[in-house]
Design a protein around this motif. Structure first.
Motif, PDB file in Angstrom:
ATOM      1  N   TRP A  36      34.629  48.379   4.493  1.00  0.00           N
ATOM      2  CA  TRP A  36      34.407  48.031   5.895  1.00  0.00           C
ATOM      3  C   TRP A  36      35.644  47.313   6.405  1.00  0.00           C
ATOM      4  O   TRP A  36      36.210  46.461   5.715  1.00  0.00           O
ATOM      5  CB  TRP A  36      33.187  47.138   6.054  1.00  0.00           C
ATOM      6  N   PHE A  37      36.003  47.655   7.630  1.00  0.00           N
ATOM      7  CA  PHE A  37      37.139  47.050   8.309  1.00  0.00           C
ATOM      8  C   PHE A  37      36.683  46.641   9.706  1.00  0.00           C
ATOM      9  O   PHE A  37      35.644  47.091  10.182  1.00  0.00           O
ATOM     10  CB  PHE A  37      38.299  48.041   8.419  1.00  0.00           C
ATOM     11  N   ARG A  38      37.475  45.808  10.361  1.00  0.00           N
ATOM     12  CA  ARG A  38      37.164  45.461  11.735  1.00  0.00           C
ATOM     13  C   ARG A  38      38.449  45.282  12.531  1.00  0.00           C
ATOM     14  O   ARG A  38      39.501  44.983  11.964  1.00  0.00           O
ATOM     15  CB  ARG A  38      36.313  44.184  11.807  1.00  0.00           C
ATOM     16  N   GLN A  39      38.317  45.482  13.821  1.00  0.00           N
ATOM     17  CA  GLN A  39      39.460  45.319  14.709  1.00  0.00           C
ATOM     18  C   GLN A  39      39.001  44.697  16.008  1.00  0.00           C
ATOM     19  O   GLN A  39      38.158  45.262  16.718  1.00  0.00           O
ATOM     20  CB  GLN A  39      40.148  46.657  14.979  1.00  0.00           C
ATOM     21  N   ALA A  40      39.536  43.536  16.293  1.00  0.00           N
ATOM     22  CA  ALA A  40      39.244  42.837  17.536  1.00  0.00           C
ATOM     23  C   ALA A  40      40.272  43.245  18.588  1.00  0.00           C
ATOM     24  O   ALA A  40      41.385  43.669  18.246  1.00  0.00           O
ATOM     25  CB  ALA A  40      39.289  41.330  17.306  1.00  0.00           C
ATOM     26  N   PRO A  41      39.942  43.087  19.861  1.00  0.00           N
ATOM     27  CA  PRO A  41      40.883  43.464  20.924  1.00  0.00           C
ATOM     28  C   PRO A  41      42.211  42.747  20.773  1.00  0.00           C
ATOM     29  O   PRO A  41      42.249  41.522  20.585  1.00  0.00           O
ATOM     30  CB  PRO A  41      40.158  43.022  22.198  1.00  0.00           C
ATOM     31  N   GLY A  42      43.285  43.496  20.828  1.00  0.00           N
ATOM     32  CA  GLY A  42      44.609  42.912  20.751  1.00  0.00           C
ATOM     33  C   GLY A  42      45.053  42.496  19.365  1.00  0.00           C
ATOM     34  O   GLY A  42      46.128  41.901  19.206  1.00  0.00           O
ATOM     35  N   LEU A  81      26.510  46.847   5.530  1.00  0.00           N
ATOM     36  CA  LEU A  81      27.211  45.571   5.606  1.00  0.00           C
ATOM     37  C   LEU A  81      26.254  44.575   6.253  1.00  0.00           C
ATOM     38  O   LEU A  81      25.990  44.651   7.450  1.00  0.00           O
ATOM     39  CB  LEU A  81      28.502  45.672   6.402  1.00  0.00           C
ATOM     40  N   GLN A  82      25.716  43.680   5.449  1.00  0.00           N
ATOM     41  CA  GLN A  82      24.859  42.615   5.950  1.00  0.00           C
ATOM     42  C   GLN A  82      25.740  41.462   6.389  1.00  0.00           C
ATOM     43  O   GLN A  82      26.564  40.968   5.596  1.00  0.00           O
ATOM     44  CB  GLN A  82      23.884  42.167   4.863  1.00  0.00           C
ATOM     45  N   ILE A  83      25.577  41.050   7.632  1.00  0.00           N
ATOM     46  CA  ILE A  83      26.397  39.969   8.185  1.00  0.00           C
ATOM     47  C   ILE A  83      25.480  38.831   8.596  1.00  0.00           C
ATOM     48  O   ILE A  83      24.623  39.000   9.459  1.00  0.00           O
ATOM     49  CB  ILE A  83      27.203  40.443   9.400  1.00  0.00           C
ATOM     50  N   GLU A  89      34.129  34.659  16.404  1.00  0.00           N
ATOM     51  CA  GLU A  89      35.345  35.315  15.904  1.00  0.00           C
ATOM     52  C   GLU A  89      35.058  36.567  15.072  1.00  0.00           C
ATOM     53  O   GLU A  89      35.979  37.281  14.678  1.00  0.00           O
ATOM     54  CB  GLU A  89      36.209  34.345  15.099  1.00  0.00           C
ATOM     55  N   ASP A  90      33.789  36.834  14.806  1.00  0.00           N
ATOM     56  CA  ASP A  90      33.419  38.088  14.140  1.00  0.00           C
ATOM     57  C   ASP A  90      33.339  39.249  15.132  1.00  0.00           C
ATOM     58  O   ASP A  90      33.160  40.397  14.718  1.00  0.00           O
ATOM     59  CB  ASP A  90      32.071  37.949  13.438  1.00  0.00           C
ATOM     60  N   THR A  91      33.461  38.954  16.407  1.00  0.00           N
ATOM     61  CA  THR A  91      33.413  40.009  17.422  1.00  0.00           C
ATOM     62  C   THR A  91      34.533  41.012  17.195  1.00  0.00           C
ATOM     63  O   THR A  91      35.713  40.653  17.170  1.00  0.00           O
ATOM     64  CB  THR A  91      33.538  39.406  18.830  1.00  0.00           C
ATOM     65  N   THR A 124      29.346  42.178  18.958  1.00  0.00           N
ATOM     66  CA  THR A 124      29.744  41.127  19.877  1.00  0.00           C
ATOM     67  C   THR A 124      28.886  39.906  19.619  1.00  0.00           C
ATOM     68  O   THR A 124      27.650  39.998  19.627  1.00  0.00           O
ATOM     69  CB  THR A 124      29.585  41.572  21.335  1.00  0.00           C
ATOM     70  N   VAL A 125      29.531  38.784  19.371  1.00  0.00           N
ATOM     71  CA  VAL A 125      28.820  37.548  19.059  1.00  0.00           C
ATOM     72  C   VAL A 125      29.050  36.563  20.196  1.00  0.00           C
ATOM     73  O   VAL A 125      30.199  36.203  20.491  1.00  0.00           O
ATOM     74  CB  VAL A 125      29.296  36.954  17.728  1.00  0.00           C
ATOM     75  N   SER A 126      27.973  36.122  20.807  1.00  0.00           N
ATOM     76  CA  SER A 126      28.078  35.166  21.905  1.00  0.00           C
ATOM     77  C   SER A 126      27.912  33.744  21.378  1.00  0.00           C
ATOM     78  O   SER A 126      27.161  33.499  20.438  1.00  0.00           O
ATOM     79  CB  SER A 126      27.020  35.459  22.958  1.00  0.00           C
ATOM     80  N   SER A 127      28.605  32.826  22.007  1.00  0.00           N
ATOM     81  CA  SER A 127      28.549  31.432  21.553  1.00  0.00           C
ATOM     82  C   SER A 127      27.447  30.678  22.255  1.00  0.00           C
ATOM     83  O   SER A 127      26.831  31.145  23.200  1.00  0.00           O
ATOM     84  CB  SER A 127      29.898  30.756  21.811  1.00  0.00           C
TER      85      SER A 127
END
Length: 127
Positions: A36-42, A81-83, A89-91, A124-127
């Motif tokens: 598993w990989f992830r990519q955030a904007p920018g 992938l259990q998160i 910051e996981d967004t 997307t994780v909201s605070s």
């Protein structure tokens, strides 16, 4: 040839949990290591976790250890992938990928040699 389709992403509050799924097709999936990989904007794509073809051995990025769990079900051709304890910051867009490269390569140089990729699922994780 392996085809991968991710699902399970969504909008969740910080502290919540999600389980991402990766459905595979292709008769050789059971012999492939999966990551598993992830990519955030920018930002650049980053490695998150990988699991050996037999579902026994795993490796994680330091940033997710203790919160993320990767698992593989060869009979169902699924990887999960259990998160837990999600943070803003996981967004990211989360991708699963597969490789037939040896586990020693996958586990010691995470992120390399992955040939097959899914289209991604947004978390997307909201605070």
């Amino acid at each position: 040839q392996v085809q991968l389709v991710e699902s399970g992403g969504g909008l969740v509050q910080a502290g919540g949990s999600l389980r991402l799924s990766c459905a595979a097709s292709g008769r050789t999936f059971s012999t492939h290591n999966v990551g598993w990989f992830r990519q955030a904007p920018g930002k650049e794509r980053e490695f998150v976790a990988a699991i050996r073809w037999n579902g026994v051995d795993t490796v994680y990025a330091d940033s997710v250890k203790g919160r993320f769990t990767i698992s593989k079900d060869n009979a169902q051709k699924m990887v999960y992938l259990q998160i837990n304890s999600l943070k803003p910051e996981d967004t990211s867009v989360y991708y699963c990928a597969a490789t037939s490269a040896p586990w020693i390569v996958v586990s010691t140089t995470p992120g390399t040699k992955f040939l097959y990729w899914g289209q991604g699922t947004q978390v997307t994780v909201s605070s």
